[in-house]
Design a protein around this motif. Structure first.
Motif, mmCIF file in Angstrom:
data_model
loop_
_atom_site.group_PDB
_atom_site.id
_atom_site.type_symbol
_atom_site.label_atom_id
_atom_site.label_comp_id
_atom_site.label_asym_id
_atom_site.label_seq_id
_atom_site.Cartn_x
_atom_site.Cartn_y
_atom_site.Cartn_z
ATOM 1 N N LEU A 274 -9.516 98.370 125.443
ATOM 2 C CA LEU A 274 -7.637 97.884 124.226
ATOM 3 C C LEU A 274 -7.649 97.538 123.690
ATOM 4 N N VAL A 275 -7.976 95.277 124.209
ATOM 5 C CA VAL A 275 -7.964 95.178 122.879
ATOM 6 C C VAL A 275 -9.154 94.585 122.191
ATOM 7 N N THR A 276 -10.123 95.221 122.410
ATOM 8 C CA THR A 276 -11.148 95.312 121.060
ATOM 9 C C THR A 276 -10.948 96.262 120.275
ATOM 10 N N SER A 277 -10.637 97.759 120.514
ATOM 11 C CA SER A 277 -9.810 98.618 120.659
ATOM 12 C C SER A 277 -8.589 98.313 118.875
ATOM 13 N N LYS A 278 -7.481 96.986 119.170
ATOM 14 C CA LYS A 278 -6.469 96.808 118.132
ATOM 15 C C LYS A 278 -6.754 96.219 117.197
ATOM 16 N N ILE A 279 -8.215 94.804 117.888
ATOM 17 C CA ILE A 279 -9.182 93.932 116.590
ATOM 18 C C ILE A 279 -9.379 94.128 115.673
ATOM 19 N N HIS A 280 -10.563 96.008 116.527
ATOM 20 C CA HIS A 280 -11.061 96.052 115.141
ATOM 21 C C HIS A 280 -10.343 97.485 114.292
ATOM 22 N N SER A 281 -9.208 97.934 115.314
ATOM 23 C CA SER A 281 -8.596 98.862 113.688
ATOM 24 C C SER A 281 -7.304 97.544 112.940
ATOM 25 N N GLY A 282 -7.267 96.573 113.232
ATOM 26 C CA GLY A 282 -6.406 95.493 112.497
ATOM 27 C C GLY A 282 -5.382 95.685 112.894
#
Length: 161
Positions: A67-75
């Motif tokens: 979840l955290v990684t997806s937030k970082i990668h999605s800007g």
């Protein structure tokens, strides 16, 4: 929750030996140990370390990290990089896999002993926390339980509803 789907309930006093080992209640060992003979220790709050079955911990951890990684990668980390860095620091030092040896003994690693505030030969409390097991410094446990015990009935009713 414990792989056996039973709740961890109970409270035991345990002594740390000269090598900083303590014995877990034998009835809990099977629910905490993986096929490789390990469990996971996780720092919770000063004076408290939780003990988890590795499969359960790994699932929780991978879900959260994804979840955290997806937030970082999605800007969506813009302006929050300091929070993500703090998250990474805490995550990096929060948990550790340790073996459960014969008679249900675990050795408490150095940084976890410091976090717990315990010394060799001292006492600790091993407490069932429903979904995991916790090791507590006795004074911290008394403070914690003293704060939350008056709210027990309300919590029980809310969870049973």
């Amino acid at each position: 929750m414990a792989p056996s789907s039973e709740l961890f309930l109970g409270e035991w006093t345990r002594a740390l030996d000269e090598r900083y080992r303590l014995s877990l209640p034998m009835e809990w060992v099977e629910s905490l140990v993986s096929e490789s003979g390990e469990c996971v220790l996780a720092k919770e709050r000063p004076g408290c370390v939780s003990i988890w079955h590795p499969q359960q911990w790994d699932q929780w951890l991978s879900d959260g990290v994804a979840l955290v990684t997806s937030k970082i990668h999605s800007g969506r980390a813009t302006g929050r990089m300091e929070q993500f860095q703090m998250f990474g620091r805490l995550l990096s030092t929060r948990h550790k896999k340790v073996p459960i040896a014969g008679r249900g003994r675990i050795a408490v690693p150095d940084s976890f002993r410091t976090f717990l505030g315990v010394e060799a030969g001292g006492e600790m409390l091993v407490v069932g926390a429903a979904v995991c097991v916790e090791m507590w410094h006795p004074a911290r446990w008394s403070e914690h339980i003293g704060e939350y015990m008056p709210e027990f009935r309300q919590l029980f009713d809310k969870l049973a509803d």
